[in-house]
Write a protein that holds these residues in place. Structure first.
Motif, PDB file in Angstrom:
ATOM      1  N   GLU A  60      32.213  45.774  44.804  1.00 49.28           N
ATOM      2  CA  GLU A  60      32.169  47.221  44.791  1.00 49.28           C
ATOM      3  C   GLU A  60      33.244  47.777  45.713  1.00 49.28           C
ATOM      4  O   GLU A  60      33.840  47.052  46.516  1.00 49.28           O
ATOM      5  N   GLY A 109      34.172  51.233  48.342  1.00 53.40           N
ATOM      6  CA  GLY A 109      33.558  52.325  49.084  1.00 53.40           C
ATOM      7  C   GLY A 109      34.258  52.524  50.403  1.00 53.40           C
ATOM      8  O   GLY A 109      35.266  51.874  50.708  1.00 53.40           O
ATOM      9  N   ASP A 124      30.684  53.470  55.424  1.00 57.53           N
ATOM     10  CA  ASP A 124      29.458  53.500  54.624  1.00 57.53           C
ATOM     11  C   ASP A 124      28.962  52.090  54.323  1.00 57.53           C
ATOM     12  O   ASP A 124      27.746  51.829  54.346  1.00 57.53           O
ATOM     13  N   ILE A 125      29.894  51.180  54.035  1.00 58.81           N
ATOM     14  CA  ILE A 125      29.496  49.803  53.720  1.00 58.81           C
ATOM     15  C   ILE A 125      28.897  49.124  54.942  1.00 58.81           C
ATOM     16  O   ILE A 125      27.845  48.474  54.869  1.00 58.81           O
ATOM     17  N   CYS A 172      34.410  45.455  48.676  1.00 55.97           N
ATOM     18  CA  CYS A 172      33.381  44.622  49.284  1.00 55.97           C
ATOM     19  C   CYS A 172      32.772  43.705  48.225  1.00 55.97           C
ATOM     20  O   CYS A 172      32.246  44.179  47.214  1.00 55.97           O
ATOM     21  N   LYS A 187      29.888  40.874  47.496  1.00 53.28           N
ATOM     22  CA  LYS A 187      28.614  40.419  48.039  1.00 53.28           C
ATOM     23  C   LYS A 187      28.212  39.129  47.327  1.00 53.28           C
ATOM     24  O   LYS A 187      28.150  39.078  46.101  1.00 53.28           O
ATOM     25  N   LEU A 229      34.618  42.092  53.235  1.00 55.70           N
ATOM     26  CA  LEU A 229      35.124  43.457  53.162  1.00 55.70           C
ATOM     27  C   LEU A 229      36.623  43.444  53.424  1.00 55.70           C
ATOM     28  O   LEU A 229      37.070  42.983  54.481  1.00 55.70           O
TER      29      LEU A 229
END
Length: 312
Positions: A62, A64, A68-69, A177, A179, A194
């Motif tokens: 994703e 962002g 925020d992450i 990012c 995951k 990240l």
């Protein structure tokens, strides 16, 4: 009169606009290939250290804001801050609390019979040292995986448990990012990687294209299993001594007991084929009262085609 902007200035402006708009992840398929390989490499490294089977899998990728992450992991993760001199940028790798607790049990030989740890305490020295050792493994895996598109090394600078201290730039800068999930002894956890989009922008063209040689790595266990199953598949071989073309009238006139003279002799080559696919040229012989074939040459279809069309 104003001087026209030079090429270097134009590229800088385009890069700034791309940075502001953000990278479209659906147009960067190589990112998923790289992170898939990262999961496989991490799993292979862990197999050398742990007795229990452990699996990594890519959950999702994703984009962002960095702040925020990281806020989503506040008080629940250990983050390693890496510097990449080739990218002139920093990268963060993090393990959440469940990941660390699961990894400690796996590395110390637990079998999963004990209930999982459910504690909001601070990480112990042993857990922190294990995280540092794992950070080094992930750094090597990242270097190997990103070698598909860019040369990069990742040097661990520090580890943080406070996400607001894991500073790698402005918190409102865009980042990608990835995951990854860990599964072992009936429990698991999450690892995240990240990367600031500014570090990926210069290689966006390489990330936007894939080749057949850059597909996701094969699982060695499944590869061995599939190879074994394919090897046990039954095929039918056919040895062809001679072929001839006849008219439909000649074929209709064939009768039981009729003799068909052949031009082939015991020295003629026999074509060995399977499913109408020519494989080898063979010689015919006898052994212990049975006909046998000795394989002599592989059939070169291209050469056979040229021999048919070119005059001799």
């Amino acid at each position: 009169m104003h001087a026209p902007p030079n090429a270097a200035g134009s590229r800088d402006i385009r890069d700034l606009l791309l940075d502001a708009a953000g990278l479209a992840l659906d147009k960067l398929p190589m990112l998923h290939v790289i992170f898939d390989r990262l999961a496989t490499n991490c799993a292979e490294s862990l197999r050398q250290l742990a007795a229990s089977q452990a699996y990594y899998s890519l959950s999702h990728v994703e984009s962002g804001r960095i702040g925020d992450i990281l806020d989503g992991y506040e008080g629940n993760a250990i983050a390693g801050v890496f510097h990449s001199p080739e990218w002139d940028s920093h990268v963060i790798v993090g393990f959440d609390r469940d990941f660390i607790f699961t990894m400690v049990e796996v590395l110390f030989g637990a079998d999963g019979t004990e209930p999982p740890i459910d504690d909001e305490r601070s990480f112990s020295n042993i857990e922190t040292r294990i995280a540092i050792a794992l950070f080094e493994q992930v750094a090597k895996a990242l270097q190997a995986c990103f070698a598909l598109v860019s040369r990069a090394t990742f040097k661990l600078q520090r580890q943080e448990t406070r996400m607001d201290f894991a500073v790698i730039g402005r918190r409102n800068n865009l980042a990608v990012c990835a995951k990854l999930l860990l599964q072992a002894i009936n429990r698991g956890g999450e690892m995240f990687v990240l990367i600031p989009q500014a570090a990926l922008t210069p290689m966006r063209q390489q990330l936007a294209s894939t080749t057949a040689g850059e597909s996701s790595p094969r699982d060695p266990t499944w590869t061995k299993h599939i190879r074994g199953e394919v090897g046990r598949t039954e095929v039918r071989l056919r040895a062809v001594l001679e072929e001839r073309e006849v008219t439909l009238g000649d074929a209709a006139a064939l009768r039981v007991g009729q003799l068909l003279p052949l031009q082939a002799t015991t020295r003629s080559r026999v074509r060995l084929e399977s499913e109408e696919e020519p494989l080898f040229w063979c010689s015919l012989g006898q052994a212990q009262g049975s006909y046998v074939l000795r394989i002599e040459d592989a059939i070169d279809l291209d050469q056979e085609f040229l021999d048919d069309i070119l005059p001799r």
